[in-house]
Design an enzyme around this catalytic site. Sequence first.
Site, PDB file in Angstrom:
ATOM      1  N   GLY A  16       0.794  -1.262  -0.175  1.00  0.00           N
ATOM      2  CA  GLY A  16       0.018   0.726   0.096  1.00  0.00           C
ATOM      3  C   GLY A  16       0.492   1.349  -0.106  1.00  0.00           C
ATOM      4  N   LYS A  17       0.586   2.394   0.147  1.00  0.00           N
ATOM      5  CA  LYS A  17       1.151   3.683  -0.371  1.00  0.00           C
ATOM      6  C   LYS A  17       0.224   5.035   0.109  1.00  0.00           C
ATOM      7  CE  LYS A  17       5.820   4.944  -0.342  1.00  0.00           C
ATOM      8  NZ  LYS A  17       6.854   4.176  -0.251  1.00  0.00           N
ATOM      9  N   GLY A  18       0.518   5.698   0.404  1.00  0.00           N
ATOM     10  CA  GLY A  18      -0.540   6.624   0.483  1.00  0.00           C
ATOM     11  C   GLY A  18       0.212   8.358   0.525  1.00  0.00           C
TER      12      GLY A  18
END
Length: 425
Positions: free
Chosen positions: A114-116
């Site tokens: 995931g990444k934000g």
Amino acid sequence: MLLEATTPSVDQEINPWESAAHRFDEAAELLRLDDGMRKVLRSPAMELTVNIPVVLDDGRIEVFTGYRVQHSIARGPAKGGIRFAPDVSLDEVRALAAWMTWKCAVANIPFGGGKGGVICEPQLLSESELERITRRYTAEICEFIGPERDVPAPDVNTNEQTMAWIMDTYSMHQRHTVTAVVTGKPLELGGSLGRPEATGRGCLFVTEQALKQLGLDVSRTRVVIQGFGNVGGMAARLMTRRGLKVVAIIEYDGAVYNPHGLNIEELMSHRLETGSICGFPGGEDLDKDQAMLLDCDVLLPAARENVITSANAERIRAKILCEGANGPTTFVADSILAEKKVFVIPDILANAGGVTVSYFEWVQDRQGYFWNEKMVNDRLEEIMVTSFHDVIGYAEKHGVNNRTAAYMLALDRVAYAIKKRGLYA
Ligand code: GLU
């Protein structure tokens, strides 16, 4: 004519999602993955865009756009950092999320990817503005994160303070303290010893393996590092302590060079005092683009994407490229480096030390039992060395370059998990 039609444009070349997709397609083809599996692995499982209103110090309201992308949860909770930068885009976050999936699979740790990111200019914001942005962003993504769902961590322009705010905001919503919701926290709040140095230390471990592989002498190794932050700075410090010579450091505002090796501790103090690495008395200033092309054994890009492109790849003179950053090399530059026989330690292997110690932190938080630093570092070394040889072994077995091998290995592991789990209909 045909060639012209297939040559990617500069925009395509520097779009991280294009780079990620290109490498994915190549590895999927070599693995002969069926069409359905390709579709599953190619598309992010979840993408969230939030527009967060925040009151600035002067009373004005500003709206910031943020993202959280979960690329895959096939092998475990989504895992990956959150970055704050003015040029964050959904395509970048998508690519970074996919890279996290492949990275965790290469390191064989039980996480997806995931990444934000939040579009903002942290250098222009006060500490309390950053806190309000972080807390409101966390509140908006609160339902999607959690120790069993998606576990954020620091990335570009975020740090252990940011993680403490996220942990606190999430915990307030849950009505109890949940330390395992993020990693990269301060030690006193469930952080792990060795986490701040982990990415740089991982780079050191794989570089040592590469030097051995190529029969190069550690004490004569000249390293050029681009980026002097958490990854580059730590790598420089640890490499110097291990006897490698860091001959140049490159930052956004210039580079410093000393053929006999820079004194990293003094350079850090100089930067602290003056705000820049330039003008360091223990070295000479150099143009930053020229410094990338220095004759050296190891080039370690440790900042952002797209620093090795079709514009400079031909002139890179390093024997080993250790990718401390995510996506520093474009897919067009890949083939140029391959032709030049540069030994590439691809990002999804080279910088896996950070997420590996994040995994240790998550384990420690969930057990409520904390390890000493030696245990963290020894286990990190074990995973980095094993992953290095898994990738190199795969490259030899399939006659492909290291990057393609790392992707093939990762895709294979994730595809296996998906096949075994089956699709829930
Ligand atoms: N931001 C780091 C990376 O890109 C660390 C991610 C993590 O620890 O979850 O690998």
